[in-house]
Design a protein around this motif. Structure first.
Motif, PDB file in Angstrom:
ATOM      1  N   SER A 196      -1.637  -9.861  41.661  1.00 43.98           N
ATOM      2  CA  SER A 196      -0.843 -11.003  41.182  1.00 43.98           C
ATOM      3  C   SER A 196      -0.727 -12.102  42.227  1.00 43.98           C
ATOM      4  O   SER A 196      -0.776 -13.289  41.896  1.00 43.98           O
ATOM      5  CB  SER A 196       0.547 -10.535  40.740  1.00 43.98           C
ATOM      6  OG  SER A 196       1.213  -9.835  41.771  1.00 43.98           O
ATOM      7  N   GLY A 199       0.881 -15.356  35.731  1.00 35.85           N
ATOM      8  CA  GLY A 199       0.898 -14.954  37.136  1.00 35.85           C
ATOM      9  C   GLY A 199       2.279 -14.558  37.624  1.00 35.85           C
ATOM     10  O   GLY A 199       2.441 -13.528  38.298  1.00 35.85           O
ATOM     11  N   LEU A 202       3.407 -11.194  36.130  1.00 31.73           N
ATOM     12  CA  LEU A 202       2.759 -10.074  36.823  1.00 31.73           C
ATOM     13  C   LEU A 202       3.411  -9.810  38.178  1.00 31.73           C
ATOM     14  O   LEU A 202       3.733  -8.663  38.515  1.00 31.73           O
ATOM     15  CB  LEU A 202       1.267 -10.373  37.019  1.00 31.73           C
ATOM     16  CG  LEU A 202       0.391 -10.343  35.766  1.00 31.73           C
ATOM     17  CD1 LEU A 202      -1.031 -10.792  36.116  1.00 31.73           C
ATOM     18  CD2 LEU A 202       0.379  -8.951  35.163  1.00 31.73           C
TER      19      LEU A 202
END
Length: 277
Positions: free
Chosen positions: A157, A197, A200
């Motif tokens: 991530s 993003g 995550l």
């Protein structure tokens, strides 16, 4: 943890609970002589014996780790990379400042794009380049922590966000000069991708609460809320406020990592088993 320290701690916990040796062994199906030898540091008990004792004493397995041991462990994992944390914190402050400048410049670009543009192309490009470079330096220590913990979700991530900021900002510069994409398309795609993003990364931090502490949970929650706001697109503007809080917390997180004192680095049950069996 090795003997005699393990036995001493078990004895201290037992006394703190007001239990005699006889009362404790009755609850965990041991004999008194075994417990006496454990507390005296004469034998190293098997993992299931330690777990049985700690469950009766209501002691978290993580408390077997001393703070100094935890710090040494984290230092060993990071090796000679702690300088990256120092620079990550310093550059992180610069990034936060530049991100505010970037926000104001983008407002000028987006709102006056089709009429009177009041944003200099050179200044816009320089700020965009500055943001993507400082962002990469700011987030790199997070990747190092994921590497030290062997946590693939943190590593993936953090790298995803670093690569995404590079691609996104380069694309913004190209769009500024060529307008090959509509601004609406740029904003929607960027919002969704960054949202993924942050979700995550936030999930990774939430899952690491036990090993990285309460700050990890708080960071994770803000990251997930931010990500959900970006993914929805409609809530992208409010998500910018939670993003600011998230990144300030990230800065604190990196500073704590640099000093080691912000982490508990607790062993898992598997590691505990290996340590005492």
């Amino acid at each position: 943890m090795q003997q005699p320290e393990l036995g001493q701690k078990i004895q201290n916990w037992r006394k703190a609970k007001g239990l005699t040796q006889e009362e404790l062994v009755e609850k965990c199906n041991l004999n008194v002589r075994t417990l006496q030898r454990i507390e005296a540091g004469e034998v190293l008990p098997r993992s299931y014996t330690v777990k049985s004792i700690l469950e009766v004493l209501k002691v978290d397995f993580s408390e077997l780790n001393l703070k100094e041991e935890q710090q040494n462990q984290f230092s060993a994992l990071l090796g000679n990379k702690k300088a990256y944390f120092k620079w990550g914190a310093i550059i992180g402050i610069i990034y936060l400042c530049l991100s505010f400048v970037e926000g104001f410049m983008e407002v000028g670009f987006y709102y006056w794009h089709d009429s009177e543009r009041d944003v200099s192309g050179v200044n816009y490009s320089l700020v965009k380049i500055g943001v993507m470079l400082t962002f990469a330096v700011f987030y790199y220590p997070i990747y190092l922590i994921g590497k030290a913990l062997n946590d693939n979700l943190i590593k993936i991530s953090s790298i995803f966000l670093i690569v995404l900021i590079l691609i996104s900002n380069i694309n913004d510069i190209v769009v500024f000069y060529t307008s090959y994409m509509s601004l609406a398309s740029v904003m929607i795609i960027r919002s969704i991708m960054f949202g993924i993003g942050y979700i995550l990364l936030g999930t990774a931090f939430v899952l690491r609460q036990k090993s990285l502490g309460t700050l990890s949970l708080v960071i994770g929650i803000f990251a997930i809320v931010t990500g959900l706001g970006f993914v929805s697109v409609l809530m992208a503007i409010p998500a910018l406020f939670t993003l600011t809080i998230f990144e300030i917390l990230m800065l604190v997180f990196i500073v704590k990592a640099m000093s080691d004192s912000g982490f508990t680095m607790r062993k898992s049950d598997q590691e505990l088993s290996a340590a005492v069996s």
